[in-house]
Design a protein around this motif. Structure first.
Motif, PDB file in Angstrom:
ATOM      1  N   GLN A  58      26.364  31.142 -22.962  1.00  0.00           N
ATOM      2  CA  GLN A  58      25.507  30.853 -21.712  1.00  0.00           C
ATOM      3  C   GLN A  58      26.589  31.052 -20.577  1.00  0.00           C
ATOM      4  O   GLN A  58      26.659  31.744 -19.461  1.00  0.00           O
ATOM      5  CB  GLN A  58      24.956  29.442 -21.476  1.00  0.00           C
ATOM      6  CG  GLN A  58      23.648  29.457 -22.376  1.00  0.00           C
ATOM      7  CD  GLN A  58      22.866  28.132 -22.376  1.00  0.00           C
ATOM      8  OE1 GLN A  58      23.199  27.401 -21.384  1.00  0.00           O
ATOM      9  NE2 GLN A  58      22.168  27.920 -23.124  1.00  0.00           N
ATOM     10  N   VAL A  59      28.095  30.379 -20.549  1.00  0.00           N
ATOM     11  CA  VAL A  59      28.937  30.243 -19.952  1.00  0.00           C
ATOM     12  C   VAL A  59      29.610  31.763 -19.598  1.00  0.00           C
ATOM     13  O   VAL A  59      29.958  32.204 -18.438  1.00  0.00           O
ATOM     14  CB  VAL A  59      30.081  29.345 -20.182  1.00  0.00           C
ATOM     15  CG1 VAL A  59      31.279  29.318 -19.202  1.00  0.00           C
ATOM     16  CG2 VAL A  59      29.452  27.857 -19.932  1.00  0.00           C
ATOM     17  N   LEU A  60      29.690  32.218 -20.654  1.00  0.00           N
ATOM     18  CA  LEU A  60      30.332  33.679 -20.728  1.00  0.00           C
ATOM     19  C   LEU A  60      29.322  34.787 -19.860  1.00  0.00           C
ATOM     20  O   LEU A  60      29.938  35.459 -19.096  1.00  0.00           O
ATOM     21  CB  LEU A  60      30.579  34.222 -22.226  1.00  0.00           C
ATOM     22  CG  LEU A  60      31.610  33.649 -22.976  1.00  0.00           C
ATOM     23  CD1 LEU A  60      31.374  34.062 -24.659  1.00  0.00           C
ATOM     24  CD2 LEU A  60      32.923  33.823 -22.527  1.00  0.00           C
ATOM     25  N   ASP A  61      28.057  34.462 -20.237  1.00  0.00           N
ATOM     26  CA  ASP A  61      27.308  35.448 -19.388  1.00  0.00           C
ATOM     27  C   ASP A  61      27.066  35.039 -17.973  1.00  0.00           C
ATOM     28  O   ASP A  61      27.292  35.913 -17.152  1.00  0.00           O
ATOM     29  CB  ASP A  61      25.696  35.185 -20.112  1.00  0.00           C
ATOM     30  CG  ASP A  61      25.518  35.712 -21.428  1.00  0.00           C
ATOM     31  OD1 ASP A  61      26.364  36.609 -21.947  1.00  0.00           O
ATOM     32  OD2 ASP A  61      24.589  35.222 -21.985  1.00  0.00           O
ATOM     33  N   ALA A  62      27.152  33.975 -17.598  1.00  0.00           N
ATOM     34  CA  ALA A  62      27.271  33.614 -16.110  1.00  0.00           C
ATOM     35  C   ALA A  62      28.533  33.938 -15.447  1.00  0.00           C
ATOM     36  O   ALA A  62      28.476  34.438 -14.350  1.00  0.00           O
ATOM     37  CB  ALA A  62      26.980  31.941 -16.079  1.00  0.00           C
ATOM     38  N   THR A 105      24.018  29.756 -11.983  1.00  0.00           N
ATOM     39  CA  THR A 105      23.779  29.257 -13.134  1.00  0.00           C
ATOM     40  C   THR A 105      25.207  28.638 -13.575  1.00  0.00           C
ATOM     41  O   THR A 105      25.113  27.565 -14.322  1.00  0.00           O
ATOM     42  CB  THR A 105      23.394  30.625 -13.998  1.00  0.00           C
ATOM     43  OG1 THR A 105      22.309  31.028 -13.610  1.00  0.00           O
ATOM     44  CG2 THR A 105      23.466  29.987 -15.366  1.00  0.00           C
ATOM     45  N   LEU A 106      26.175  29.273 -13.239  1.00  0.00           N
ATOM     46  CA  LEU A 106      27.346  28.642 -13.576  1.00  0.00           C
ATOM     47  C   LEU A 106      27.752  27.417 -13.068  1.00  0.00           C
ATOM     48  O   LEU A 106      28.294  26.223 -13.722  1.00  0.00           O
ATOM     49  CB  LEU A 106      28.765  29.667 -13.046  1.00  0.00           C
ATOM     50  CG  LEU A 106      30.011  29.470 -13.873  1.00  0.00           C
ATOM     51  CD1 LEU A 106      29.839  29.507 -15.391  1.00  0.00           C
ATOM     52  CD2 LEU A 106      31.066  30.516 -13.062  1.00  0.00           C
ATOM     53  N   GLU A 107      27.238  27.198 -11.690  1.00  0.00           N
ATOM     54  CA  GLU A 107      27.493  25.725 -11.143  1.00  0.00           C
ATOM     55  C   GLU A 107      26.485  24.794 -12.007  1.00  0.00           C
ATOM     56  O   GLU A 107      27.010  23.567 -12.135  1.00  0.00           O
ATOM     57  CB  GLU A 107      27.200  25.861  -9.716  1.00  0.00           C
ATOM     58  CG  GLU A 107      27.552  24.750  -8.753  1.00  0.00           C
ATOM     59  CD  GLU A 107      27.171  25.013  -7.370  1.00  0.00           C
ATOM     60  OE1 GLU A 107      26.754  24.153  -6.681  1.00  0.00           O
ATOM     61  OE2 GLU A 107      27.563  26.215  -6.958  1.00  0.00           O
ATOM     62  N   GLU A 108      25.209  25.149 -12.213  1.00  0.00           N
ATOM     63  CA  GLU A 108      24.300  24.127 -13.157  1.00  0.00           C
ATOM     64  C   GLU A 108      24.934  23.778 -14.352  1.00  0.00           C
ATOM     65  O   GLU A 108      24.994  22.682 -14.904  1.00  0.00           O
ATOM     66  CB  GLU A 108      23.014  24.902 -13.074  1.00  0.00           C
ATOM     67  CG  GLU A 108      22.371  25.052 -11.940  1.00  0.00           C
ATOM     68  CD  GLU A 108      21.127  25.859 -11.948  1.00  0.00           C
ATOM     69  OE1 GLU A 108      20.736  26.349 -13.148  1.00  0.00           O
ATOM     70  OE2 GLU A 108      20.423  26.221 -10.979  1.00  0.00           O
ATOM     71  N   LEU A 109      25.627  24.961 -15.150  1.00  0.00           N
ATOM     72  CA  LEU A 109      26.118  24.569 -16.383  1.00  0.00           C
ATOM     73  C   LEU A 109      27.428  23.528 -16.165  1.00  0.00           C
ATOM     74  O   LEU A 109      27.597  22.808 -17.066  1.00  0.00           O
ATOM     75  CB  LEU A 109      26.453  25.985 -17.015  1.00  0.00           C
ATOM     76  CG  LEU A 109      25.537  26.948 -17.599  1.00  0.00           C
ATOM     77  CD1 LEU A 109      26.152  28.194 -17.911  1.00  0.00           C
ATOM     78  CD2 LEU A 109      24.923  26.344 -18.739  1.00  0.00           C
ATOM     79  N   SER A 110      28.003  23.978 -15.386  1.00  0.00           N
ATOM     80  CA  SER A 110      29.342  23.076 -15.092  1.00  0.00           C
ATOM     81  C   SER A 110      28.987  21.837 -14.699  1.00  0.00           C
ATOM     82  O   SER A 110      29.823  20.694 -15.401  1.00  0.00           O
ATOM     83  CB  SER A 110      30.161  23.657 -13.877  1.00  0.00           C
ATOM     84  OG  SER A 110      31.383  22.789 -13.704  1.00  0.00           O
ATOM     85  N   LEU A 151      32.308  20.750 -17.072  1.00  0.00           N
ATOM     86  CA  LEU A 151      33.374  21.748 -17.379  1.00  0.00           C
ATOM     87  C   LEU A 151      34.608  21.742 -16.441  1.00  0.00           C
ATOM     88  O   LEU A 151      35.652  22.174 -17.055  1.00  0.00           O
ATOM     89  CB  LEU A 151      32.749  23.337 -17.532  1.00  0.00           C
ATOM     90  CG  LEU A 151      31.567  23.379 -18.203  1.00  0.00           C
ATOM     91  CD1 LEU A 151      30.974  24.741 -18.379  1.00  0.00           C
ATOM     92  CD2 LEU A 151      31.870  22.816 -19.841  1.00  0.00           C
ATOM     93  N   GLY A 152      34.528  21.119 -15.498  1.00  0.00           N
ATOM     94  CA  GLY A 152      35.649  20.787 -14.495  1.00  0.00           C
ATOM     95  C   GLY A 152      36.612  21.603 -14.416  1.00  0.00           C
ATOM     96  O   GLY A 152      36.515  22.806 -14.063  1.00  0.00           O
TER      97      GLY A 152
END
Length: 299
Positions: free
Chosen positions: A99-103, A276-281, A286-287
């Motif tokens: 998911q992180v790679l995709d975002a 999405t990246l912000e939500e995943l972080s 993930l800091g």
């Protein structure tokens, strides 16, 4: 730059303590470790393109059909569907990594019925410019090719100490060039992949035979030639290993023609999906690991 993703996130998982956790307490050591790897790789090597190559099938049936013992020992004991045994705290991190790679917009490529190695082999065969393959798997040394500027970056200790593997280094360490490495690997076998090899032939002997007779076909011909300098015992072992040697090269060699989906390999300068990246972080904590990747990508 082609990433052998599973090789790298396994390395991250074992190299970063599992005390690195999300706000909810789940381990995220593999996720954050892989992000740290990517940041370091992009910072140090400045690739124009970056592809995370994935295992759509870690143990393809066509390889198992040829050598039934292929990766058998890696099967999860309780698995009924041929799943690979993955540590309990790593398995939940793999979807997060994807998911992180995709975002981020980093290309993530797999091919049904093929391993990540085969994706790497196919992309390397297609490449017109230099290629850097990042992996902890020596099998991919077979793709090293000085003439085409293909090298393997092999982690010796973390991403800060990468062995730049070219033909000269392979000759020094193993006595063969990249183009000869698969033949050597087939002859010597590989317990970690369930490949038995030919009885009595280890790495050094395999390299000596390849240098003397050119390739696997030359070695097999010499075994049937009474005038060759092979010892009777070695001749016997090679002939008795005929059934294995008929199929081993196909299993050992990475595919150069795996069907791949359309994708954009360009290194992203900004995230594809920042929300999405912000939500995943936030969800996974993930800091600084994610911040470093974003800073390096922005260049």
């Amino acid at each position: 730059m082609l990433l052998d993703s599973a090789s790298l996130y396994f390395r991250a998982y074992y190299g970063v303590p599992d005390s690195v956790r999300s706000p909810a307490g789940e381990p995220v050591n593999a996720v954050r470790g892989l992000l740290d790897f990517i940041a370091r790789l992009v910072q140090d090597h400045h690739p124009d393109q970056l592809v995370a190559c994935m295992d759509a099938d870690w143990r393809p049936q066509w390889r198992v059909d040829l050598v039934p013992s292929y990766k058998t020992h890696r099967l999860a004991e309780a698995a009924v569907d041929g799943e690979e045994e993955i540590p309990d705290t790593l398995a939940p991190q793999v979807p997060v990594i994807e998911q992180v790679l995709d975002a981020l917009g980093i290309a993530k490529v797999g091919s049904p019925g093929f391993e990540a190695d085969d994706v790497i082999g196919t992309l390397t065969a297609r490449a017109e410019g230099p290629v850097q393959i990042v992996t902890g798997d020596r099998d991919l040394f077979q793709l090293v090719d000085d003439a085409r500027r293909v090298e393997v970056l092999y982690p010796v200790k973390g991403m800060g100490n990468l062995q730049r593997t070219d033909d000269a280094l392979l000759l020094e360490k193993y006595g063969v060039r990249g183009a000869q490495y698969a033949d050597m690997a087939a002859l010597r076998g590989d317990p970690s992949d369930g490949l038995p090899g030919v009885k009595g032939i280890g790495e050094k002997t395999a390299a000596q035979l390849i240098n003397e007779y050119g390739d696997l076909a030359g070695i097999r011909a010499a075994a049937h030639d009474s005038r060759s300098r092979l010892t009777p015992a070695r001749r016997k072992n090679i002939i008795e290993g005929a059934a294995y040697l008929d199929v081993a090269p196909t299993v050992v060699r990475v595919a150069a023609d795996a069907p791949l989906p359309a994708f954009d390999p360009a290194l992203p300068r900004e995230p594809l999906d920042p929300m999405t990246l912000e939500e995943l972080s936030a969800r996974w904590g993930l800091g600084h690991s994610l911040e470093r990747v974003l800073a390096v990508l922005a260049g």
